[in-house]
Structures are given as structure tokens and as C-alpha cells.
Design a protein around this motif. Structure first.
Motif: not given
Lengths: 445, 148
Positions: A271-289
Motif C-alpha cells: 500500500d505504501r509503495a503504491m501511494e507514492g507511485i502517482k507522485q513519482l512515475l513519469k509517463p513510460g516509467e515503471t515501478l518494481f515492487i
């Protein structure tokens, strides 16, 4: 002070002559750190204990050194033990324990013993004097060895440092065979170290419950870049406990696994990792969890658990280290995620638990090479060959290879030359926190 | 004679193989080559005098090559100044993993190709001298390293 007793005539050589001879055939010293083995140390203390009547035994249990070996391999733990022994000798020389015998219980073992004969005049009660002294010594060892591990081997290794010191007092008894009395004392000291550790564990479990209650987990985002041009490809989310005792994710998940709280902790971290995703990811970037294979057994973890509009931006990392029990069911769960667009990475690939076949079984989109393959790859041709094999395999499978733990320019150049697609490591970027993450590290106990 | 010949120890229980390798390496005039025929002899020779590169056969009676490699590589100080090339039987991923766990620096598959042997010895000598990068296998489909 007790130096005069070194090599003194051993007592009690009657029935045990052949046993003593056999013991002497064993190595007298550890080959790496030159510390005497237990048999040698006991022999050298025999007459001192007879004269002074007592022996203090400290059992030094470096509890998490096994983890160093598990993650980084035996060569790294050997190097860590070199540093440890060096520091032990240095620190002891500056304390009242300078006359004590530091010994290894077994050659190449990772626990140490301190055998100390209290001076005759110091106190009528050896227990008293040894007790205070050993507490002060323990505190010094804990901080100074950790500092020097950090200096020599880096903070990741230092964070696996954990020392429990158990103590016992042996009184000289002319009726008893000296060795046996010492062995009993060692068992008692080891058991005391173990009890301390249990109490500490219980305390950390309390910390974990508090962490879960207050959601005190913060997330470091470690950039993953294209090997070719260094452009950011995405970020790996690394959840860390805000409390000092739970700072390192491995520690936090270890504790959770032991306390049966793994699903709860995993849910919080996701949940905490996903909360940050909107602020962090630019278009085309990927989040590894990171997702533990056990999480797939959590009824609350299904393909809707990760709150994201476009699942393609999420890569779920599964470690090769954890044995997967129910493979068909596991693959079924993976498929549900895959159908929604989530992608998968096999973490720690090449660490040895699984061959290429079981990696292929997971049909990963990314293969993350085990850190032990990257460490020193520029001068080790076997590592180069293994990475080359994994890159070829990944290219055949249509997967991308990620080299993590890249710390030096030479390692970076080598993994690039070997065809690795993506790179992560301190050489390029340190993990970063979101500027407005409210749950940064706090130094609470 | 050049002042600094590279010191090589060839360890193989097969005397003929060991001799072929020794003669081949000596023919380049770059190496001083010694031979051991089992693990104990190899370790004894290693303790007696330093070697830059040890060519170590895996399959030997008594202490096998893995054990010899672990013994050599777990000694502090000197281990970092000696490169160990394992001579393994076949193209096995697991063999390479074991080689890595034993602390080896490189491996060659048997039967030995002498040209590859020379490449391997030279690149390990280079690594010992200070990290000159020579690619592993020329046939591999890799992008060339960028030139600084």
C-alpha cells in the motif's frame, strides 16, 4: 598478566592422555585469523584458573552472520570475520580483558569465545567484577565492530551485524576434569546469549506490531536505468520500517515471518509503495515492487489488490530464493495478474536455488541477476560467463536483464559489455525518498 | 630471459596432459611452469612458493579441484594474488556455479583447446596486473564495450 601461563604444563594428564594427544593433532589455530582453537586456549589457561580459582566465559554470538553468507557467499563472510577478529583483538587490548584468551570454538566458525581469568586481588567475587566489565565490553564491541564493518564492507553488511554476548562463571574444582567444567561453562554462556537474543526478538516483534498499527513504513525508491544511456527506466520500491530495529527490509520480513505477520506487513508495504507511485512515475516509467511468493497465498492479495489504472506500469518481483511449494496454484495466481497487464521479474536469478528451467517456468519479463554475480564481475571470468549465459537465455525468452548492486564503474562497463539491458546500483543512483513522504526514518528505539 | 616470467602451476593427475600444457605454455617464453599431480602436492607447492595462475583440474583422486581451490582461496592475503582457472569436464551451468562458490576466477572446459588456454592464462594475468578487460568468449552476442 596471564601470559606467563602460556605453554605451562597441562594438568590432569592421566586417563585422558590419548584424548589430549588427539586434540593436539587438531589445528591449534584458526587458519584465517590466527586465534587459538578452544583446545589450545583451555590448555593455556589451566594452571591460571587453578591458581586464581575462577574463569569468566563470554560467548560472542554474531547472530546474523549466516545471512551474510546466504546473501553474499562464503568469501564475503570470511572477509567480514577477518574484520571482526581484527577489531576484537584491537578492542580487547584496550580493556581489562587484554589478558584474556580470545578463541574460536571451531575452526572457521563465526562465533567467538572469550576466556578470562579474573585477577586474584580484584574482588572476592569474580562474578561481580567480570559482570560489570563484560557489560562495558559488550557495549564497545557492539558499536565499534559495527562501525568498522560499515567502513570496510559498507552499510548493507553492517546492518546484518547483531551481537549477543552470553556470560558464565566457572569455579575451579579439583574434583572435576577441567575441560568438562569449561565446556559446561561455554554451554551456559551460549545459552545465556541465546536467551538475550530471544528477549531482543520479542522486543522487535513488539516494534513490528507498533509499526503495523501506526503504518510506520516508509519507501525508498531505487532508480533502475537503461544500461545504454543511463535514462531512468523505473524504480524499485524498498519498504523500510521507520523504527531503527526494522530499518532493513530483510530484518523486518524475517521478524514478520517468525511472528506470523507476513501478510499484514506485505499489505502495508504494498500500500505504501503504491501511494507514492502517482507522485513519482513519469509517463513510460515503471515501478518494481517486491512480492514474496507466500503473499500469493494471501486471500487479500489478488489481481485487484494493487490500486493502479494501468497495470503495465507495475512489475512484480519474485525472488528465486524462496522455494515455491504449490507450483501449479502459484502459476494460476500469476496468470490472473498477467492477464490484467502486470509484468513479472525473477529476483536474485543465478543465486543457485533454481536453474534456468524454473526461471523459464515463471515466464518473466525481467530477470534480475543475483547481487553476488555482479560484485567484482569485472575481474571474475566465471561471473562474466554466467551473466552472458543468462543474457542469452533472456534474449531467447524475450525478457530484459537487470544487473543490481552495481557499485563501481568497472562493474558498470562490464555488465554493459555483456549485454545487460538495465542497471541498478549505487554507482548510478542511491535510493531516494519522495520529498513529501511523512514517514521518513525516525530514530526511535 | 625476461626478468619477470609469470609463474604457472598446472595441476592434473594425468601426467601426459600436464606435460602437454607445460610444454605449450613454456614454448611462449612468457611463463615459468610447475606441475603437480594431485591436490595435496598442489597445496604443498602453493605454500612453498607463490604462483600467479593455477590451472586446476576438477577431477582428481583424493582432494578434488574444488577442495584445492577452496583451500587456496580461503587463505587471507595471498589468495588475492593468485588466479585459479578450473578445468571442468563439460558445459554445465552447475559446474560454473560450484566453481564460483569455490572461489575460482575462471574456468576452461575439457578437452582443452590450447589457444583458449593461452587466452585464459593471459587474461587472468592481465586481471592480476590491474584489471585490463578482455572479453570472455569472442563468439558471444554482446554489444562491444564503449571506448572511453
Amino acid at each position: 598478566m596471564t601470559d606467563q601461563y602460556i605453554g605451562g604444563p597441562p594438568l590432569g594428564r592421566r586417563v585422558g592422555d590419548s584424548i589430549a594427544a588427539a586434540a593436539r593433532a587438531l589445528p591449534a589455530k584458526d587458519a584465517r585469523n590466527s586465534l587459538p582453537t578452544l583446545a589450545t586456549a583451555i590448555d593455556s589457561l589451566r594452571s591460571a584458573v587453578q591458581d586464581r580459582g575462577a574463569l569468566v566465559i563470554l560467548y560472542l554470538n554474531f547472530d546474523r552472520y549466516a545471512k551474510v553468507e546466504e546473501i553474499y557467499g562464503w568469501e564475503k563472510l570470511d572477509a567480514v570475520l577477518d574484520t571482526t577478529a581484527h577489531e576484537l583483538v584491537r578492542i580487547l587490548a584496550e580493556t581489562p580483558f587484554r589478558a584474556a584468551r580470545l578463541a574460536v570454538s571451531h575452526v572457521n566458525d563465526d562465533d567467538y569465545l572469550l576466556l578470562y581469568v579474573p585477577p586474584v586481588g580484584s574482588s572476592s567475587n569474580g562474578d561481580e567484577s567480570g559482570g560489570d566489565l563484560s557489560e562495558a565490553l559488550t557495549a564497545r564491541l557492539q558499536s565499534e565492530i559495527c562501525d568498522s564493518l560499515d567502513r570496510v564492507h559498507g552499510s548493507d553488511i553492517a546492518s546484518l551485524f547483531d551481537l549477543y554476548v552470553g556470560r558464565s562463571l566457572v569455579q575451579y574444582d579439583p574434583k572435576a576434569r577441567f575441560e568438562r567444567v569449561v565446556y559446561r561453562g561455554i554451554r551456559e554462556a551460549a545459552s545465556n546469549a541465546h536467551n538475550l537474543e530471544q528477549r531482543e526478538r520479542a522486543r522487535v516483534v513488539d516494534d513490528l506490531r507498533e509499526t503495523l498499527r501506526t503504518r510506520s513504513v516508509y519507501v525508498d525508491y531505487h532508480p533502475i536505468v537503461n544500461a545504454a544511456d543511463g535514462a531512468v527506466f523505473g524504480y524499485e520500491a524498498l519498504a523500510r520500517g521507520s523504527m531503527r530495529s526494522l530499518r532493513r527490509p530483510e530484518m523486518m520480513f524475517d521478524v514478520a515471518a517468525g511472528a506470523g505477520l507476513i501478510w499484514e506487513l506485505s499489505r502495508l508495504c504494498r500500500d505504501r509503495a503504491m501511494e507514492g507511485i502517482k507522485q513519482l512515475l513519469k509517463p513510460g516509467e515503471t515501478l518494481f515492487i517486491n512480492v514474496d511468493p507466500h503473499d500469493f497465498a494471501d486471500p487479500e492479495f489478488d489481481d485487484t489488490a494493487l490500486d493502479i489504472a494501468d497495470a503495465h506500469h507495475i512489475v512484480i518481483e519474485i525472488t528465486e530464493r524462496t522455494a515455491i511449494k504449490d507450483y501449479p496454484k502459484f502459476r494460476e495466481r500469476l496468470k490472473a495478474f498477467r492477464d490484467r497487464g502486470f509484468r513479472f521479474a525473477v529476483d536474485d536469478a543465478g543465486s543457485g536455488y533454481a536453474g534456468l528451467g524454473s526461471i523459464a517456468n515463471l515466464e518473466p519479463d525481467f530477470i534480475k541477476l543475483d547481487i553476488s554475480l555482479i560484485n567484482g564481475i569485472d575481474t571474475n571470468f566465471i561471473k562474466q560467463d554466467l551473466v552472458e549465459t543468462l543474457v542469452r537465455f533472456a534474449n531467447d525468452q524475450g525478457a530484459m536483464v537487470i544487473a543490481e548492486g552495481v557499485e563501481y564503474e568497472q562493474e558498470y562497463e562490464m555488465v554493459k559489455a555483456l549485454g545487460v539491458h538495465l542497471v541498478q546500483g549505487f554507482y548510478l543512483h542511491r535510493p531516494q525518498q519522495l520529498p513529501n513522504d511523512l514517514e521518513g526514518p525516525i530514530d526511535g528505539a | 630471459m625476461p626478468p619477470q616470467l609469470l609463474r604457472i602451476l598446472v595441476v592434473d593427475d594425468n601426467h601426459d596432459n600436464a606435460e602437454i600444457v607445460r610444454k605449450y605454455l613454456e614454448s611462449t617464453n612468457d611463463f615459468a611452469v610447475a606441475v603437480a599431480h594431485d591436490g595435496d602436492e598442489a597445496i604443498a607447492m602453493y605454500h612453498e612458493s607463490p604462483f600467479d595462475v593455477i590451472l586446476l583440474d576438477v577431477m582428481m583422486p583424493g582432494r578434488d579441484g574444488w577442495e584445492v581451490c577452496r583451500t587456496i582461496k580461503s587463505e587471507p592475503g595471498r589468495a588475492g594474488r593468485t588466479r585459479v582457472i578450473m578445468l571442468t569436464a563439460r558445459d554445465q551451468l552447475s559446474d560454473r556455479r560450484v566453481a564460483l562458490q569455490s572461489g575460482a576466477d575462471d574456468f576452461l572446459e575439457k578437452p582443452l583447446e590450447l589457444a583458449k588456454l593461452l587466452t585464459a592464462v593471459r587474461r587472468n594475468a592481465a586481471a592480476l596486473a590491474g584489471g585490463v578487460k578482455i572479453p570472455t568468449t569472442p563468439a558471444a552476442p554482446v554489444t562491444p564495450p564503449t571506448q572511453a
